[in-house]
Design a protein around this motif. Structure first.
Motif, mmCIF file in Angstrom:
data_model
loop_
_atom_site.group_PDB
_atom_site.id
_atom_site.type_symbol
_atom_site.label_atom_id
_atom_site.label_comp_id
_atom_site.label_asym_id
_atom_site.label_seq_id
_atom_site.Cartn_x
_atom_site.Cartn_y
_atom_site.Cartn_z
ATOM 1 N N ALA A 101 0.912 -1.351 0.211
ATOM 2 C CA ALA A 101 -0.160 0.056 -0.103
ATOM 3 C C ALA A 101 0.832 1.205 -0.084
ATOM 4 C CB ALA A 101 -0.964 -0.067 1.185
ATOM 5 N N ASP A 121 -0.910 1.293 -4.584
ATOM 6 C CA ASP A 121 -2.250 0.725 -4.195
ATOM 7 C C ASP A 121 -3.284 1.363 -4.661
ATOM 8 O OD1 ASP A 121 -1.499 2.712 -2.610
ATOM 9 O OD2 ASP A 121 -3.161 2.193 -1.262
ATOM 10 N N GLU A 122 -3.120 2.569 -5.134
ATOM 11 C CA GLU A 122 -4.022 3.412 -5.983
ATOM 12 C C GLU A 122 -4.559 2.652 -7.278
ATOM 13 O OE1 GLU A 122 -4.560 7.488 -8.037
ATOM 14 O OE2 GLU A 122 -3.951 7.799 -6.080
ATOM 15 N N LEU A 123 -3.286 2.178 -7.933
ATOM 16 C CA LEU A 123 -3.675 1.438 -9.225
ATOM 17 C C LEU A 123 -4.243 0.044 -9.021
ATOM 18 C CD1 LEU A 123 -2.957 1.681 -12.239
ATOM 19 C CD2 LEU A 123 -0.634 1.007 -11.640
ATOM 20 N N ARG A 163 -6.227 -2.925 -7.511
ATOM 21 C CA ARG A 163 -7.218 -3.212 -6.465
ATOM 22 C C ARG A 163 -7.004 -4.726 -5.895
ATOM 23 N NH1 ARG A 163 -11.626 -1.993 -11.170
ATOM 24 N NH2 ARG A 163 -10.040 -3.348 -12.290
ATOM 25 N N TYR A 221 -4.037 11.182 -14.644
ATOM 26 C CA TYR A 221 -3.132 11.430 -13.558
ATOM 27 C C TYR A 221 -3.050 12.945 -13.126
ATOM 28 C CZ TYR A 221 1.269 11.493 -11.229
ATOM 29 O OH TYR A 221 2.164 11.615 -10.012
ATOM 30 N N ARG A 264 -6.128 14.080 -11.295
ATOM 31 C CA ARG A 264 -6.038 13.583 -9.885
ATOM 32 C C ARG A 264 -5.267 14.289 -9.236
ATOM 33 N NH1 ARG A 264 -6.268 8.415 -12.126
ATOM 34 N NH2 ARG A 264 -4.078 8.086 -11.904
#
Length: 178
Positions: A106, A110-112, A114, A163, A166
């Motif tokens: 993480a 971890d954003e990428l 799941r 990107y 965000r």
């Protein structure tokens, strides 16, 4: 995905303790055996002494141009990136785009990824968790194939424009009003 008789795991990035490489090597050593292989792609940063006991477990490949790295990804079954500290982790997105499920932490990617969908998020510094996820993906080709397909679709969601958007939302959330 082509049928291979060996289960191949791959890591790409700086070869350093910060990337969690020692935990990958320890985890891999717990499940390695006939029909498995590990490839480590990258340039050493700092002392390689912590990795010497594991030298016989992996094949080292120096940095590769992106097209060659993509071919290397495609000859493996899973990408492992147990980083202790990371930004975006472009190599994670590249591996996913090549259809590889990912085992990571993480601490950045971890954003990428799941957890349970495109691969697995494991606790940092946890060689046992890495070994367990490698063994699961080695033994379950349907799960590996499903996660790889999901990873490839997920990677397409991360364009440079998305990107930037965000990042802009992040900046806006932290902007202090005059």
């Amino acid at each position: 995905m082509l049928f291979r008789s060996e289960f191949g795991a791959i890591f790409a990035g700086q070869l350093s303790l910060r990337k969690g490489l020692s935990y990958l090597l320890e985890g891999y050593s717990r499940m390695a055996g006939t029909g498995t292989r590990l490839t480590v792609v990258g340039t050493p940063m700092g002392s390689m002494n912590p990795f010497i006991p594991y030298r016989s477990l992996f094949r080292h490949v120096p940095n590769l141009p992106r097209p060659e790295l993509a071919r290397e990804y495609c000859s493996h079954d899973v990408f492992v990136f147990p980083t202790l500290l990371e930004g975006m982790g472009l190599v994670v997105a590249e591996a996913m785009a090549c259809g590889l499920p990912v085992i990571t932490t993480a601490n950045g990617p971890d954003e990428l990824v799941r957890d349970g969908v495109d691969g697995f998020i494991v606790p940092e510094c946890d060689a046992d968790a890495i070994a367990a996820r490698l063994e699961l993906l080695r033994s379950d080709s349907a799960l590996r194939r499903h996660m790889g397909e999901s990873a490839a679709l997920r990677a397409r969601e991360f364009t440079w424009q998305q990107y930037f958007m965000r990042f802009q939302r992040f900046l806006d959330a932290w902007r202090v009003a005059p």
